[in-house]
Design an enzyme around this catalytic site. Structure first.
Site, mmCIF file in Angstrom:
data_model
loop_
_atom_site.group_PDB
_atom_site.id
_atom_site.type_symbol
_atom_site.label_atom_id
_atom_site.label_comp_id
_atom_site.label_asym_id
_atom_site.label_seq_id
_atom_site.Cartn_x
_atom_site.Cartn_y
_atom_site.Cartn_z
ATOM 1 N N TYR A 213 0.835 -1.202 0.000
ATOM 2 C CA TYR A 213 0.000 0.000 0.000
ATOM 3 C C TYR A 213 0.867 1.249 0.000
ATOM 4 O O TYR A 213 2.037 1.228 0.391
ATOM 5 C CB TYR A 213 -0.935 0.013 1.218
ATOM 6 C CG TYR A 213 -0.235 0.219 2.543
ATOM 7 C CD1 TYR A 213 -0.045 1.498 3.072
ATOM 8 C CD2 TYR A 213 0.239 -0.861 3.295
ATOM 9 C CE1 TYR A 213 0.590 1.690 4.284
ATOM 10 C CE2 TYR A 213 0.874 -0.686 4.505
ATOM 11 C CZ TYR A 213 1.042 0.596 5.009
ATOM 12 O OH TYR A 213 1.677 0.792 6.206
ATOM 13 N N CYS A 214 0.279 2.349 -0.441
ATOM 14 C CA CYS A 214 0.912 3.661 -0.409
ATOM 15 C C CYS A 214 -0.193 4.697 -0.200
ATOM 16 O O CYS A 214 -1.349 4.346 0.015
ATOM 17 C CB CYS A 214 1.713 3.928 -1.680
ATOM 18 S SG CYS A 214 0.779 3.708 -3.209
ATOM 19 N N THR A 215 0.137 5.958 -0.277
ATOM 20 C CA THR A 215 -0.837 7.001 0.050
ATOM 21 C C THR A 215 -2.008 7.027 -0.916
ATOM 22 O O THR A 215 -3.171 7.053 -0.511
ATOM 23 C CB THR A 215 -0.158 8.381 0.076
ATOM 24 O OG1 THR A 215 0.956 8.348 0.969
ATOM 25 C CG2 THR A 215 -1.139 9.451 0.516
#
Length: 326
Positions: free
Chosen positions: A177-179
């Site tokens: 995941y990332c922003t």
């Protein structure tokens, strides 16, 4: 006169009239106080995501190469199941699932004094986004920035620095995941080319998740790349009645956010920049150290020639000439 939100919605509706963007996910982040972007700045970037060696050679437009996107509800179910298994076995690491945080590692600065570099290395100042908020069970990034991310790419067998070292590429489920989800699409393509089979990403990133699921399985705040710096989950879903999650309990009973200088728990999950302009390190700091070190990250920066004043908690530094003239 149309409000800012109305104009945003009108623009999105116009954009989606184009078949190429008809199903595009558009996220609107509201400002808590005032306007989050008082000035419009446009800058040409060949690519939003930078990696060593470039990304032009990657088949990013082929969805079969990228990881399988999971909706926020499905992502939550997966994490709940994984964390329940970990709790039942009294383990912090699940052998069948790996949760990767592929956001930025540590704060970057064009000119950091050598003494500050030594301090950063000794304090393991990596993962500045992870430090104020992350999913329960996620691995802390041990890279200086996303550009040098090397999960699954290194030849070393050091699992501490590479959680994908020596794993079964055909059996292990890798959740990343990332922003906002962009970096995951890029990096999952790289991992697919390296032979990893079971790749999953969080659709729309953390911001999309918090808006739909609230703080469930999430610990702390979300780092954002503007003057706000940090947003609590309530900023994305203020009216939700979400039960206290395991992540919230962890953040209270076992605080993860520590002062960069003294190691004590910080009262506010929000970074500040070092008052030394030639350092400008982004770091967490308790109120006592802010006062004792005059807004700097270390003793050496206190005597720097280009020293800015100590700012209050919710302010960001402006151009140097403003403080120089004062």
């Amino acid at each position: 006169m149309h409000s800012t939100v109305d104009r945003q919605k009108m623009y999105v509706e116009w954009l989606r009239e184009d078949d190429r963007f008809s199903d595009m996910l558009v996220q609107i982040s509201q400002a808590i106080n005032g306007h989050a972007f008082p000035k419009l700045k446009l800058r040409y970037k060949p690519s939003l995501v930078q990696l060593e060696g470039g990304i032009s050679h990657l088949p990013l437009l082929d969805p079969s190469i990228r990881a399988t996107p999971l909706a926020p509800s499905e992502w939550r179910k997966r994490l709940e199941a994984v964390n329940e298994i970990n709790e039942a076995s009294n383990e912090n690491i699940n052998t069948e699932h790996i949760l990767l945080d592929v956001r930025n590692g540590s704060s970057s600065s064009s000119k950091i004094p050598f003494a500050c570099i030594l301090l950063a290395e000794s304090a393991l100042n990596f993962g500045y986004e992870w430090d104020i908020g992350h999913f329960q069970g996620a691995r802390r990034p041990y890279v200086d920035c996303f550009r040098s991310t090397s999960f699954g790419l290194s030849e070393t067998e050091d699992i501490a620095s590479d959680p994908l070292a020596n794993v079964d590429k055909e059996k292990i489920d890798i959740l990343m995941y990332c922003t906002g989800g962009i970096r995951c699409d890029v990096y999952s393509t790289i991992l697919r080319q390296r032979g990893f089979q079971n790749l999953y990403t969080l659709k729309g990133g953390v911001s999309h998740y918090l808006k739909n699921e609230g703080p469930a399985e999430w610990v702390g705040n979300l780092f954002v790349f503007d003057s706000r710096l940090s947003l609590p989950p309530s900023a994305y879903k203020p009216k939700s009645m979400v039960k206290v999650s395991k992540g919230e309990l962890v953040s209270k009973n076992n605080p993860f956010a520590r002062c960069y200088i003294c190691g004590s728990q910080v009262s506010e999950l929000r970074h500040r920049n070092c008052a030394n302009l030639d350092c400008n390190l982004l770091f967490l700091c308790c109120k006592d150290c802010v006062k004792d070190f005059r807004g700097c990250c270390c003793v050496n920066c206190i005597t720097a020639p280009r020293l800015r004043p100590v700012l209050s908690e919710h302010q960001r530094y402006k151009k140097w000439h403003i403080y120089r003239d004062l």
